[in-house]
Scaffold this motif. Sequence first.
Motif, PDB file in Angstrom:
ATOM      1  N   UNK A 109      28.660 -45.152  42.665  1.00  0.00           N
ATOM      2  CA  UNK A 109      28.227 -46.556  42.594  1.00  0.00           C
ATOM      3  C   UNK A 109      28.651 -47.092  41.023  1.00  0.00           C
ATOM      4  N   UNK A 110      29.173 -46.206  40.166  1.00  0.00           N
ATOM      5  CA  UNK A 110      29.246 -46.475  38.821  1.00  0.00           C
ATOM      6  C   UNK A 110      30.875 -47.248  38.562  1.00  0.00           C
ATOM      7  N   UNK A 111      31.041 -47.847  37.211  1.00  0.00           N
ATOM      8  CA  UNK A 111      32.213 -48.286  36.962  1.00  0.00           C
ATOM      9  C   UNK A 111      32.606 -47.404  35.657  1.00  0.00           C
ATOM     10  N   UNK A 112      34.136 -47.591  35.554  1.00  0.00           N
ATOM     11  CA  UNK A 112      34.497 -46.752  34.527  1.00  0.00           C
ATOM     12  C   UNK A 112      35.507 -47.946  33.685  1.00  0.00           C
TER      13      UNK A 112
ATOM     14  N   UNK B 177      34.812 -33.893  27.222  1.00  0.00           N
ATOM     15  CA  UNK B 177      34.603 -33.885  28.885  1.00  0.00           C
ATOM     16  C   UNK B 177      33.617 -33.159  29.178  1.00  0.00           C
ATOM     17  N   UNK B 178      33.321 -31.891  28.686  1.00  0.00           N
ATOM     18  CA  UNK B 178      32.378 -31.002  29.159  1.00  0.00           C
ATOM     19  C   UNK B 178      31.124 -31.624  28.986  1.00  0.00           C
ATOM     20  N   UNK B 179      30.886 -32.435  27.771  1.00  0.00           N
ATOM     21  CA  UNK B 179      29.542 -32.964  27.510  1.00  0.00           C
ATOM     22  C   UNK B 179      29.206 -34.067  28.501  1.00  0.00           C
ATOM     23  N   UNK B 180      30.498 -34.929  28.628  1.00  0.00           N
ATOM     24  CA  UNK B 180      30.542 -35.993  29.450  1.00  0.00           C
ATOM     25  C   UNK B 180      29.860 -35.573  30.991  1.00  0.00           C
ATOM     26  N   UNK B 181      30.338 -34.584  31.476  1.00  0.00           N
ATOM     27  CA  UNK B 181      29.995 -34.188  32.618  1.00  0.00           C
ATOM     28  C   UNK B 181      28.599 -33.771  32.794  1.00  0.00           C
ATOM     29  N   UNK B 182      28.016 -33.280  31.820  1.00  0.00           N
ATOM     30  CA  UNK B 182      26.379 -32.821  31.525  1.00  0.00           C
ATOM     31  C   UNK B 182      25.870 -34.018  31.544  1.00  0.00           C
ATOM     32  N   UNK B 183      26.234 -35.002  30.658  1.00  0.00           N
ATOM     33  CA  UNK B 183      25.314 -36.354  30.587  1.00  0.00           C
ATOM     34  C   UNK B 183      25.513 -37.108  32.029  1.00  0.00           C
ATOM     35  N   UNK B 184      26.677 -36.944  32.571  1.00  0.00           N
ATOM     36  CA  UNK B 184      26.544 -37.663  34.099  1.00  0.00           C
ATOM     37  C   UNK B 184      25.769 -37.408  34.971  1.00  0.00           C
TER      38      UNK B 184
ATOM     39  N   UNK C 202      39.085 -37.559  33.487  1.00  0.00           N
ATOM     40  CA  UNK C 202      37.601 -37.370  33.535  1.00  0.00           C
ATOM     41  C   UNK C 202      37.117 -38.588  34.269  1.00  0.00           C
ATOM     42  N   UNK C 203      37.591 -39.774  34.231  1.00  0.00           N
ATOM     43  CA  UNK C 203      37.320 -41.007  34.842  1.00  0.00           C
ATOM     44  C   UNK C 203      37.299 -40.738  36.482  1.00  0.00           C
ATOM     45  N   UNK C 204      38.107 -40.045  36.896  1.00  0.00           N
ATOM     46  CA  UNK C 204      38.184 -39.711  38.417  1.00  0.00           C
ATOM     47  C   UNK C 204      37.071 -38.732  38.788  1.00  0.00           C
ATOM     48  N   UNK C 205      36.569 -38.000  37.781  1.00  0.00           N
ATOM     49  CA  UNK C 205      35.465 -37.002  38.183  1.00  0.00           C
ATOM     50  C   UNK C 205      34.293 -37.806  37.942  1.00  0.00           C
ATOM     51  N   UNK C 206      34.126 -38.796  36.932  1.00  0.00           N
ATOM     52  CA  UNK C 206      32.764 -39.435  37.014  1.00  0.00           C
ATOM     53  C   UNK C 206      32.713 -40.204  38.297  1.00  0.00           C
ATOM     54  N   UNK C 207      33.946 -40.980  38.607  1.00  0.00           N
ATOM     55  CA  UNK C 207      33.669 -41.911  39.594  1.00  0.00           C
ATOM     56  C   UNK C 207      33.263 -40.905  40.973  1.00  0.00           C
TER      57      UNK C 207
ATOM     58  N   UNK D 154      44.489 -47.451  36.109  1.00  0.00           N
ATOM     59  CA  UNK D 154      44.144 -48.120  37.482  1.00  0.00           C
ATOM     60  C   UNK D 154      44.083 -47.059  38.286  1.00  0.00           C
ATOM     61  N   UNK D 155      45.051 -46.159  38.474  1.00  0.00           N
ATOM     62  CA  UNK D 155      44.910 -44.959  39.316  1.00  0.00           C
ATOM     63  C   UNK D 155      43.704 -44.078  39.342  1.00  0.00           C
ATOM     64  N   UNK D 156      43.252 -44.021  38.175  1.00  0.00           N
ATOM     65  CA  UNK D 156      41.917 -43.103  37.914  1.00  0.00           C
ATOM     66  C   UNK D 156      40.720 -44.064  38.559  1.00  0.00           C
ATOM     67  N   UNK D 157      40.952 -45.177  38.778  1.00  0.00           N
ATOM     68  CA  UNK D 157      39.839 -45.998  39.173  1.00  0.00           C
ATOM     69  C   UNK D 157      38.970 -46.765  38.223  1.00  0.00           C
ATOM     70  N   UNK D 158      39.547 -46.953  37.050  1.00  0.00           N
ATOM     71  CA  UNK D 158      38.803 -47.798  36.088  1.00  0.00           C
ATOM     72  C   UNK D 158      39.198 -49.278  36.331  1.00  0.00           C
ATOM     73  N   UNK D 159      37.910 -50.019  36.002  1.00  0.00           N
ATOM     74  CA  UNK D 159      37.776 -51.621  36.320  1.00  0.00           C
ATOM     75  C   UNK D 159      38.465 -52.288  35.247  1.00  0.00           C
ATOM     76  N   UNK D 160      38.646 -51.542  34.270  1.00  0.00           N
ATOM     77  CA  UNK D 160      39.151 -52.252  32.817  1.00  0.00           C
ATOM     78  C   UNK D 160      39.908 -51.124  31.877  1.00  0.00           C
ATOM     79  N   UNK D 161      40.444 -51.768  30.980  1.00  0.00           N
ATOM     80  CA  UNK D 161      41.205 -50.942  29.929  1.00  0.00           C
ATOM     81  C   UNK D 161      41.282 -51.834  28.721  1.00  0.00           C
TER      82      UNK D 161
END
Length: 369
Positions: free
Chosen positions: A80-83, A42-49, A70-75, A99-106
Amino acid sequence: MSLPHSSHRPRVLVVDDNAAFLDNLQELLGDAGYLVEGASSCREARERAGDGFDVALVDLRLPDGEGTALARELKEKVPESEVVLLTGFATLETAVAAVRAGACAYLMKPCAPNELLLTLEQAMRQVRLQAEKRELARRAQVTEKLAAVGTMTAGLSHEIRNPLNAAALQLSVLERRVRRLSEDLQPNLLEPLMLVRDEIRRLDHILEDFLQFARPREFRPEPVELKTLLRRVVDLLGGQADARRVRLELEGEGLLSVPPVWGEEERLRQVIINLAINALEATPAGGLVRVSAGREGDMAWITVDDTGPGVPLEVRDRLFEPFFTTKAQGSGLGLSIVHSIVTQHGGTLEVDSSPEGGARFFLRLPLAP
């Protein structure tokens, strides 16, 4: 020289702590034409985002957190992105959480390459759809501003231009009278006169921007030799570049393969001069501004790169809006006029990050028939 690539390729952020799976996805998606960034936590993903992305593929279970959080944080970080969430242990609860996290697919791991690529393309379709909606909203806003400018134009032309002309004329008379005085009296009197003269000229230029933007001239295109045009602009601005101690270069290799473009030479010169001057003003002493050109299909491309601070991501979408400016002075119409001229020519103008470290303005123009 080939067409310079920038961030137009879709960017995918893959977040998974399984190194082998991460490598496989990076290779698969890279071969499919995506720009792929990997992260194992998660830490590395936040940096890359922070560098931006279009779609994030996120594992549900990460060593330092849950994929749904993490999906909520990234959104929130990149709205304007999708997860797309990935898991090897699918349950009804995890699907609801996705779905609650805002992901468009699973997707279940391991997933078939075709299924993954199809899901990714569907997510990209959502990203493009949202981008189109934002662009339509931006155009509607620009149209409203254009209407306001058109309404103001007639009044500005009469109410401001006439007093400016009268003031400039009287200032010229006063300057001639001062120059008839003894030389020891002239400096103290001429200095404020020159300051007023410069300010009148600046106001006149701002008014001219309004008039040109509100009432564009009729378009009368003809073949324009790009090599000659760019060489003249670089020669013209050479003095300004030297005064700023900035190196101004024309990269001529790609020009050899470019046929004439279809447009008005004077207005295209205005476009290149404006972009080059902006680059010179943004570049510190000792830096570089490079103008390059080439051909791609039935279009010519021109880039203006600099080694300045670049254009922040948060203002790029607004850079060509009327009245928007990041400068302390100016009408905020310079780049709007440039964009309007390019659009009238059937071309496109974009701003991006330059390989030189600063900003890149990327212009496409149709070739002459």
